[in-house]
Design an enzyme around this catalytic site. Sequence first.
Site, PDB file in Angstrom:
ATOM      1  CB  CYS A 162      24.990 -30.031  42.997  1.00  0.00           C
ATOM      2  SG  CYS A 162      23.880 -28.663  43.282  1.00  0.00           S
TER       3      CYS A 162
ATOM      4  CD  GLU B  18      23.263 -30.527  10.557  1.00  0.00           C
ATOM      5  OE1 GLU B  18      22.794 -30.583   9.413  1.00  0.00           O
ATOM      6  OE2 GLU B  18      22.828 -29.755  11.436  1.00  0.00           O
TER       7      GLU B  18
ATOM      8  NE  ARG C 176      21.126 -27.888  11.557  1.00  0.00           N
ATOM      9  CZ  ARG C 176      21.116 -27.154  10.467  1.00  0.00           C
ATOM     10  NH1 ARG C 176      20.469 -25.985  10.443  1.00  0.00           N
ATOM     11  NH2 ARG C 176      21.718 -27.560   9.374  1.00  0.00           N
TER      12      ARG C 176
ATOM     13  CD  GLU D  51      18.277 -30.882  41.781  1.00  0.00           C
ATOM     14  OE1 GLU D  51      18.292 -30.042  40.860  1.00  0.00           O
ATOM     15  OE2 GLU D  51      19.234 -31.641  42.016  1.00  0.00           O
TER      16      GLU D  51
ATOM     17  CB  SER E 150      24.181 -32.321  -0.959  1.00  0.00           C
ATOM     18  OG  SER E 150      24.297 -31.056  -0.375  1.00  0.00           O
TER      19      SER E 150
ATOM     20  CG  LEU F  27      26.014 -24.738   9.750  1.00  0.00           C
ATOM     21  CD1 LEU F  27      27.452 -24.813  10.279  1.00  0.00           C
ATOM     22  CD2 LEU F  27      25.562 -26.122   9.301  1.00  0.00           C
TER      23      LEU F  27
HETATM   24  N1  LIG Z   1      23.722 -35.056   2.608  1.00  0.00           N
HETATM   25  C1  LIG Z   1      24.304 -34.703   3.720  1.00  0.00           C
HETATM   26  O1  LIG Z   1      23.879 -35.041   4.830  1.00  0.00           O
HETATM   27  C2  LIG Z   1      25.528 -33.845   3.661  1.00  0.00           C
HETATM   28  C3  LIG Z   1      26.016 -33.300   4.845  1.00  0.00           C
HETATM   29  C4  LIG Z   1      27.181 -32.535   4.804  1.00  0.00           C
HETATM   30  C5  LIG Z   1      27.817 -32.351   3.592  1.00  0.00           C
HETATM   31  N2  LIG Z   1      27.311 -32.875   2.446  1.00  0.00           N
HETATM   32  C6  LIG Z   1      28.031 -32.716   1.181  1.00  0.00           C
HETATM   33  O2  LIG Z   1      29.335 -33.213   1.403  1.00  0.00           O
HETATM   34  C7  LIG Z   1      30.272 -32.442   0.656  1.00  0.00           C
HETATM   35  C8  LIG Z   1      31.368 -31.953   1.592  1.00  0.00           C
HETATM   36  O3  LIG Z   1      31.977 -33.072   2.210  1.00  0.00           O
HETATM   37  P1  LIG Z   1      33.573 -33.224   2.197  1.00  0.00           P
HETATM   38  O4  LIG Z   1      33.887 -34.590   2.632  1.00  0.00           O
HETATM   39  O5  LIG Z   1      34.062 -32.748   0.902  1.00  0.00           O
HETATM   40  O6  LIG Z   1      34.007 -32.133   3.270  1.00  0.00           O
HETATM   41  P2  LIG Z   1      33.824 -31.974   4.854  1.00  0.00           P
HETATM   42  O7  LIG Z   1      33.934 -33.267   5.532  1.00  0.00           O
HETATM   43  O8  LIG Z   1      32.639 -31.134   5.104  1.00  0.00           O
HETATM   44  O9  LIG Z   1      35.082 -31.070   5.186  1.00  0.00           O
HETATM   45  C9  LIG Z   1      36.370 -31.583   4.971  1.00  0.00           C
HETATM   46  C10 LIG Z   1      37.339 -30.469   5.193  1.00  0.00           C
HETATM   47  O10 LIG Z   1      37.347 -30.103   6.569  1.00  0.00           O
HETATM   48  C11 LIG Z   1      38.661 -29.690   6.938  1.00  0.00           C
HETATM   49  N3  LIG Z   1      39.153 -30.525   8.028  1.00  0.00           N
HETATM   50  C12 LIG Z   1      39.950 -30.097   9.005  1.00  0.00           C
HETATM   51  N4  LIG Z   1      40.243 -31.057   9.862  1.00  0.00           N
HETATM   52  C13 LIG Z   1      39.605 -32.148   9.419  1.00  0.00           C
HETATM   53  C14 LIG Z   1      39.548 -33.466   9.896  1.00  0.00           C
HETATM   54  N5  LIG Z   1      40.173 -33.869  11.011  1.00  0.00           N
HETATM   55  N6  LIG Z   1      38.858 -34.364   9.180  1.00  0.00           N
HETATM   56  C15 LIG Z   1      38.204 -34.003   8.092  1.00  0.00           C
HETATM   57  N7  LIG Z   1      38.218 -32.753   7.591  1.00  0.00           N
HETATM   58  C16 LIG Z   1      38.921 -31.822   8.251  1.00  0.00           C
HETATM   59  C17 LIG Z   1      39.510 -29.831   5.696  1.00  0.00           C
HETATM   60  O11 LIG Z   1      39.445 -28.556   5.057  1.00  0.00           O
HETATM   61  P3  LIG Z   1      40.604 -27.456   5.312  1.00  0.00           P
HETATM   62  O12 LIG Z   1      41.598 -27.714   4.249  1.00  0.00           O
HETATM   63  O13 LIG Z   1      39.911 -26.154   5.227  1.00  0.00           O
HETATM   64  O14 LIG Z   1      41.161 -27.758   6.650  1.00  0.00           O
HETATM   65  C18 LIG Z   1      38.754 -30.835   4.864  1.00  0.00           C
HETATM   66  O15 LIG Z   1      38.997 -30.711   3.489  1.00  0.00           O
HETATM   67  C19 LIG Z   1      29.486 -31.317   0.010  1.00  0.00           C
HETATM   68  O16 LIG Z   1      29.191 -31.695  -1.316  1.00  0.00           O
HETATM   69  C20 LIG Z   1      28.218 -31.280   0.807  1.00  0.00           C
HETATM   70  O17 LIG Z   1      27.131 -30.821   0.052  1.00  0.00           O
HETATM   71  C21 LIG Z   1      26.183 -33.615   2.453  1.00  0.00           C
END
Ligand SMILES: NC(=O)c1ccc[n+]([C@@H]2O[C@H](COP(=O)([O-])OP(=O)(O)OC[C@H]3O[C@@H](n4cnc5c(N)ncnc54)[C@H](OP(=O)(O)O)[C@@H]3O)[C@@H](O)[C@H]2O)c1
Length: 371
Positions: free
Chosen positions: A77, A296, A186, A54, A170, A206
């Site tokens: 506000c 992501e 983003r 505003e 990926s 990122l």
């Molecule tokens: N194509 C796409 O759009 C895309 C996007 C993203 C990723 N990717 C691929 O996905 C793969 C990674 O995925 P991911 O499932 O293995 O891992 P992720 O979801 O990225 O991360 C999981 C990790 O996050 C931490 N974490 C902490 N709190 C959490 C919670 N509440 N819920 C879930 N995770 C939590 C844990 O690690 P800590 O033990 O360190 O706590 C867990 O092992 C890679 O291969 C990547 O290239 C692809």
Amino acid sequence: MSAEDTRYMALALSLGRRGMGNCWPNPAVGCVIVAGGRIVGRGWTQPGGRPHAETQALAQAGAAARGATAYVTLEPCSHHGATPPCCDALIAAGIARVVAPLQDSDPRVAGQGFETLRKHGIDVRTGVLAEQAARDHAGFFLRTEQGRPLVTLKLASSFDGRIATGTGESKWITGPQARREVHALRARHDAVMVGAGTARADDPSLTVRDIGVTRQPVRVVVSRHLDLPLLGQLARTAGDVPLWLCHGHGADIERVKAWEGLGATLIPCAVRGVQLNAGDVLQQLGQAGLTRVFCEGGSALAASLLAADLVDELVGFGAGLAIGAEGLPAIGALGLGRLAEAPRFDLLETREVGGDAMQRWTRSLGPSAAR
Ligand SMILES: NC(=O)c1ccc[n+]([C@@H]2O[C@H](COP(=O)([O-])OP(=O)(O)OC[C@H]3O[C@@H](n4cnc5c(N)ncnc54)[C@H](OP(=O)(O)O)[C@@H]3O)[C@@H](O)[C@H]2O)c1
């Protein structure tokens, strides 16, 4: 509601969106001032949250604001914050009519802005494009009402819903145009968030790149034990672009110190089972001021957020590619027994982006829509 009101409000909403991702914790508001059928002022919330929309529009309008109509995308506000109240500015400028779609959910405003304007003889009209405005301000409302930011979950997947091969590859499932679109998305969020698995597998930076953005969203990584590469892209850039690490209370103190030394902000969160409590992670991010978070992935974090009903929008980029059952599913196990338990979303948009298919889905709106 007249066609003219709808047209000017649509313009004010589009101006407001320019501030998205730039003005948290404030709402990204737009304002258009119209006098005698002519637009005499335009404004939107500026980076960092002020000046307000505003104030900007009134400054542009000058004396032409007297007797004019102000189209504002949220209730102006009425409280003294870091800047004087916008209601006072509208009254002082001699605005005759204010059109605003929604009441502000901030308890310091919550209807008092409209009341103040009416008390000063200003004609106040509400409800114009209220549903659109509620979507645009959903992150701000969620933060003020529930303490957490809005979460958009984006995944790029193959036709068969895989986000990586069985070996974890990926890059790249979708094409360059889809990736460019992701950078624009983003930029319209306050933060980009990934799970530690993605940070370990992909070494992502990122950041927003190649679309002329100067202000970077905060980068958030969720890792219970801070088991993250200290020589990767995130570590290298931690001093330049904000990096917030959500970790468990019991994380190794040496790792905490190392990341702090690199310039990261450390956010201790509650633990649930073996992982961080997704609800608490979002509460902490809300407390730190974030209103819109762009998650992501990966697969595990996506599942945690969906299972806790913390995802508000889905953005899917689908590629004409088949990876097969050994690939990583877009979303990890949700433990559902019945279809009726599956989180459902309404389709907002489908579009072709450089040979890939983009879909946007939204959760149906909560009480803010009826405001
Ligand atoms: N194509 C796409 O759009 C895309 C996007 C993203 C990723 N990717 C691929 O996905 C793969 C990674 O995925 P991911 O499932 O293995 O891992 P992720 O979801 O990225 O991360 C999981 C990790 O996050 C931490 N974490 C902490 N709190 C959490 C919670 N509440 N819920 C879930 N995770 C939590 C844990 O690690 P800590 O033990 O360190 O706590 C867990 O092992 C890679 O291969 C990547 O290239 C692809």
